[in-house]
Scaffold this active site. Structure first.
Site, PDB file in Angstrom:
ATOM      1  CB  CYS A  87      -0.950  -0.018   1.202  1.00 23.88           C
ATOM      2  SG  CYS A  87      -0.134   0.190   2.795  1.00 23.88           S
ATOM      3  CD  GLN A  88       2.033   6.142  -0.892  1.00 29.79           C
ATOM      4  OE1 GLN A  88       1.514   5.744  -1.925  1.00 29.79           O
ATOM      5  NE2 GLN A  88       3.258   6.639  -0.873  1.00 29.79           N
TER       6      GLN A  88
END
Length: 119
Positions: A87-88
């Site tokens: 994810c980020q």
């Protein structure tokens, strides 16, 4: 009355610690370690960010399955194969990893630091 307060404090501490403890069966790898796996056709690469985040910056061969859709799309994945999730920052991917673990996936890798740490 004092005992109840201590019990509540102890339970809160246990809850907080359990959130940060590594989950059995979920491996944490750095982006450098994951790069060595990118050509492996037996590995499933999942990016759980939103479609907008994915479009603005992603790595091949990661496939976008947003976190909010993952529970209903696990049928698209092979439980026997290794799954690498990004994810980020690594927080949503850890939630995704825990979700997959509960659904019977055994070989799960979370990318430490997510796309923000991709070197």
């Amino acid at each position: 009355m004092e005992i109840i307060q201590w019990v509540i404090i102890a339970l809160a501490i246990i809850f907080i610690i359990s959130r940060f403890m590594p989950v059995k069966g979920i491996t944490q790898l750095t982006s450098q370690e994951v790069k060595k796996k990118l050509k492996d056709k037996q590995v499933q690469f999942i990016d759980v960010r939103t479609p907008q985040e994915y479009k603005s910056n992603h790595r091949k061969p990661f496939k976008n399955i947003p976190l909010h859709e993952l529970a209903k799309r696990t049928g698209d994945l092979d439980k026997q194969k290794e799954v690498v999730i990004i994810c980020q920052s690594g927080m949503r991917s850890m939630r995704a990893a825990k979700m997959l673990k509960k659904q019977g996936f055994e070989k799960i890798i979370n990318v430490k630091g997510g796309m923000g740490a991709w070197v």
